[in-house]
Enzyme design. Structure first.
Site, PDB file in Angstrom:
ATOM      1  N   ASP A  62      -2.859  -1.048   4.819  1.00 38.14           N
ATOM      2  CA  ASP A  62      -2.024  -2.203   4.469  1.00 38.14           C
ATOM      3  C   ASP A  62      -2.873  -3.199   3.701  1.00 38.14           C
ATOM      4  OD1 ASP A  62      -0.129  -4.480   4.670  1.00 38.14           O
ATOM      5  OD2 ASP A  62       0.820  -3.288   6.231  1.00 38.14           O
TER       6      ASP A  62
ATOM      7  N   TYR B 246      15.691  -1.871  -6.005  1.00 34.60           N
ATOM      8  CA  TYR B 246      15.406  -1.359  -4.661  1.00 34.60           C
ATOM      9  C   TYR B 246      16.116  -0.034  -4.414  1.00 34.60           C
ATOM     10  CZ  TYR B 246      14.711  -1.464   0.411  1.00 34.60           C
ATOM     11  OH  TYR B 246      14.345  -1.158   1.704  1.00 34.60           O
TER      12      TYR B 246
ATOM     13  N   SER C 211       2.703  -4.153  10.073  1.00 32.29           N
ATOM     14  CA  SER C 211       3.832  -4.887  10.640  1.00 32.29           C
ATOM     15  C   SER C 211       5.098  -4.049  10.598  1.00 32.29           C
ATOM     16  CB  SER C 211       4.063  -6.201   9.875  1.00 32.29           C
ATOM     17  OG  SER C 211       4.397  -5.947   8.525  1.00 32.29           O
TER      18      SER C 211
ATOM     19  N   ASP D 184      -3.629  -0.790  -1.367  1.00 30.86           N
ATOM     20  CA  ASP D 184      -2.525  -1.088  -2.271  1.00 30.86           C
ATOM     21  C   ASP D 184      -2.037   0.272  -2.757  1.00 30.86           C
ATOM     22  OD1 ASP D 184      -0.925  -1.555  -4.491  1.00 30.86           O
ATOM     23  OD2 ASP D 184      -2.233  -3.082  -5.354  1.00 30.86           O
ATOM     24  N   VAL D 185      -0.799   0.636  -2.448  1.00 34.87           N
ATOM     25  CA  VAL D 185      -0.345   1.994  -2.753  1.00 34.87           C
ATOM     26  C   VAL D 185      -0.144   2.237  -4.245  1.00 34.87           C
ATOM     27  CG1 VAL D 185       0.700   2.391  -0.500  1.00 34.87           C
ATOM     28  CG2 VAL D 185       2.091   1.406  -2.349  1.00 34.87           C
TER      29      VAL D 185
END
Length: 258
Positions: free
Chosen positions: A36, A162, A15, A57-58
């Site tokens: 993804d 973040y 996405s 899943d990174v």
């Protein structure tokens, strides 16, 4: 760099900016692995662009390795786009002076694990595979583009986690580019501003909220589109003289404190 017939991995590719980047790469002839956790969207996109979906899943090294192996089955891996990421908003301390109300440390670690450590894990594994291939006609073995954020530079109140993670992505760009120059792999980073992605939801209230956000952009006074970001991703992949750079794509915005 010509990517026709090569394979590419796009994390967070189901996405938003990742999906737009996957479409751009496929249009240039690359076989794209859409990596993804959103299986339904990822499989639909992979079918659309004649690529493949890989559940990744990174924060899981084995899943990243599996995606790299899958990409190599499609063609020599030449491209990695790191677009997987999450956000978290919380102030560093609470209002009551209690330790328990300070920023959630597990949440901080999770954001860094996905956005920063996950990005580096993908880079080190994909670059290892790229290094095995013969160089292209332009002397390159591959190109890597990571997604940071303007929050790396203009982090707002509550964005400690973040901004830390995206600042780390910015900070690793030059040293990793220097490391990988020896094997002909370029490394660049994009720092998006306010981009119209599913994170803002849908519907009338969502559109009003996005319009209000867009007023803070210098020009044009709107949110950016995923394809406008993907255009820069493609440029950084294919332009052989772009290396070790961080490019803001943000309409000139400089984020206020809040």
């Amino acid at each position: 760099m010509d990517i026709n017939g090569a394979s590419a991995i796009v994390t967070g590719g189901a996405s938003g900016i990742g999906a737009a980047s996957a479409r751009r790469l496929a249009a240039q002839g690359a076989k794209v692995v859409v990596a993804d956790l959103q299986a339904e969207r990822g499989e639909a996109l992979a079918k659309e662009i004649d690529g493949v979906f890989a559940s990744v899943d990174v924060t899981d090294t084995e899943q990243i390795e599996a995606a790299v192996t899958r990409a190599e089955e499609l063609g020599p891996l030449r491209v990695l786009v790191n677009s997987a990421g999450v956000g978290w908003a919380q102030r560093t301390i609470g209002k009551d002076g209690e330790f328990a109300s300070a920023h959630n440390l597990d949440a901080y670690k999770k954001v860094l694990a996905i956005n920063l450590i996950g990005t580096f894990d993908c880079i080190r594994l994909a670059a290892t595979a790229m290094s095995r291939h013969e160089p292209t006609a332009t002397g390159e073995r591959g190109a890597i583009v990571s997604m940071a954020s303007v929050a790396a530079f203009d982090g707002q109140i509550g964005q400690a986690a973040y901004s830390s993670s995206k600042g780390g992505v910015v900070g690793m760009t030059l040293p990793v580019a220097r490391d990988l120059a020896a094997v002909g792999i370029r490394v660049n980073t994009v720092a998006p501003g306010l981009i119209d992605t599913p994170i803002y939801g849908e519907g009338e209230s969502s559109e009003a909220f996005k319009a209000k956000l867009g007023e803070s952009v210098l020009f044009p006074r709107r949110l950016g589109t995923p394809d406008e970001l993907a255009s820069m991703v493609l440029e950084l992949v294919t332009n052989s003289y772009m290396n070790a750079e961080v490019v803001r794509v943000d309409g000139g915005i400089r984020m206020p404190p809040k």
